[in-house]
Design a protein around this motif. Structure first.
Motif, PDB file in Angstrom:
ATOM      1  N   ALA A 159       1.503   6.630  -6.840  1.00 24.22           N
ATOM      2  CA  ALA A 159       0.415   7.532  -7.225  1.00 24.22           C
ATOM      3  C   ALA A 159       0.844   8.988  -7.075  1.00 24.22           C
ATOM      4  CB  ALA A 159      -0.826   7.250  -6.381  1.00 24.22           C
ATOM      5  N   TYR A 160       1.565   9.300  -5.998  1.00 22.93           N
ATOM      6  CA  TYR A 160       2.021  10.672  -5.786  1.00 22.93           C
ATOM      7  C   TYR A 160       2.969  11.102  -6.902  1.00 22.93           C
ATOM      8  CZ  TYR A 160       4.249  14.730  -3.726  1.00 22.93           C
ATOM      9  OH  TYR A 160       4.730  15.987  -3.525  1.00 22.93           O
ATOM     10  N   TYR A 161       3.960  10.259  -7.197  1.00 27.49           N
ATOM     11  CA  TYR A 161       4.898  10.561  -8.278  1.00 27.49           C
ATOM     12  C   TYR A 161       4.145  10.677  -9.601  1.00 27.49           C
ATOM     13  CZ  TYR A 161       9.321   9.906  -5.771  1.00 27.49           C
ATOM     14  OH  TYR A 161      10.389  10.045  -4.937  1.00 27.49           O
TER      15      TYR A 161
ATOM     16  N   PHE B 159       2.216   1.729  -3.464  1.00 28.74           N
ATOM     17  CA  PHE B 159       1.147   2.235  -4.323  1.00 28.74           C
ATOM     18  C   PHE B 159       0.933   3.731  -4.106  1.00 28.74           C
ATOM     19  CE2 PHE B 159      -3.344   3.210  -5.058  1.00 28.74           C
ATOM     20  CZ  PHE B 159      -3.428   2.891  -6.401  1.00 28.74           C
ATOM     21  N   ALA B 160       0.927   4.168  -2.852  1.00 31.06           N
ATOM     22  CA  ALA B 160       0.721   5.592  -2.541  1.00 31.06           C
ATOM     23  C   ALA B 160       1.868   6.444  -3.079  1.00 31.06           C
ATOM     24  CB  ALA B 160       0.583   5.780  -1.032  1.00 31.06           C
ATOM     25  N   VAL B 161       3.092   5.979  -2.918  1.00 27.16           N
ATOM     26  CA  VAL B 161       4.244   6.724  -3.433  1.00 27.16           C
ATOM     27  C   VAL B 161       4.183   6.792  -4.959  1.00 27.16           C
ATOM     28  CG1 VAL B 161       6.762   6.648  -3.706  1.00 27.16           C
ATOM     29  CG2 VAL B 161       5.733   6.298  -1.461  1.00 27.16           C
TER      30      VAL B 161
ATOM     31  N   LEU C 279       0.826  -1.214   0.000  1.00 26.00           N
ATOM     32  CA  LEU C 279       0.000   0.000   0.000  1.00 26.00           C
ATOM     33  C   LEU C 279       0.855   1.256   0.000  1.00 26.00           C
ATOM     34  CD1 LEU C 279      -2.884  -0.984   2.437  1.00 26.00           C
ATOM     35  CD2 LEU C 279      -3.023  -0.641  -0.042  1.00 26.00           C
ATOM     36  N   MET C 280       1.960   1.221   0.735  1.00 23.10           N
ATOM     37  CA  MET C 280       2.858   2.366   0.759  1.00 23.10           C
ATOM     38  C   MET C 280       3.490   2.578  -0.622  1.00 23.10           C
ATOM     39  SD  MET C 280       6.223   3.099   3.078  1.00 23.10           S
ATOM     40  CE  MET C 280       7.232   1.968   2.137  1.00 23.10           C
TER      41      MET C 280
END
Length: 126
Positions: A31-33, A27-29, A24-25
């Motif tokens: 998505a942010y990039y 995926f979040a990174v 999940l982490m």
């Protein structure tokens, strides 16, 4: 004969939960990039499409009109001041128009800042 149902005992060290949290982490990174970098590329693509449109219409309009329309698009997209420097060339042999633009964007990402140069050069016969 009656059989008792026995529960499977798993290792309770939390490895499964940590693995899920790690994915999940990531995926979040990602998505942010993706959003940060993607916004710059979408703006570039929109300016490039505007240049292509103006180049197709070039036989019937002046260079000043093309420059004015493209500068309005640059302002609409909120691009850096460098993007206002639009070069237009009309050649006789071969009879064509060339429109060039370039600008740099600082991509501020966690742990790294990167200066990226976007260049556009569109040619079309007249």
């Amino acid at each position: 004969m009656v059989r008792r149902h026995t529960a499977i005992v798993r290792n309770t060290s939390g490895k499964g939960r940590l693995g899920t949290l790690f994915v999940l982490m990531l995926f979040a990174v990602g998505a942010y990039y993706g959003v940060t970098v993607g916004k710059s590329y979408v703006q570039f693509w929109r300016l490039e499409q505007a240049v292509r449109t103006e180049v197709r219409l070039a036989p019937g309009i002046t260079d000043d009109t093309i420059r004015r329309r493209l500068r309005a698009k640059v302002a609409e997209l909120g691009l850096p001041d460098q993007a206002y420097n639009i070069q237009i060339q009309r050649r006789e042999r071969p009879k064509e128009i060339i429109v060039k633009a370039s600008y740099q964007v600082l991509l501020e990402l966690p742990f790294v800042d990167r200066l990226h140069t976007f260049k556009i050069e569109i040619r079309n016969p007249l």
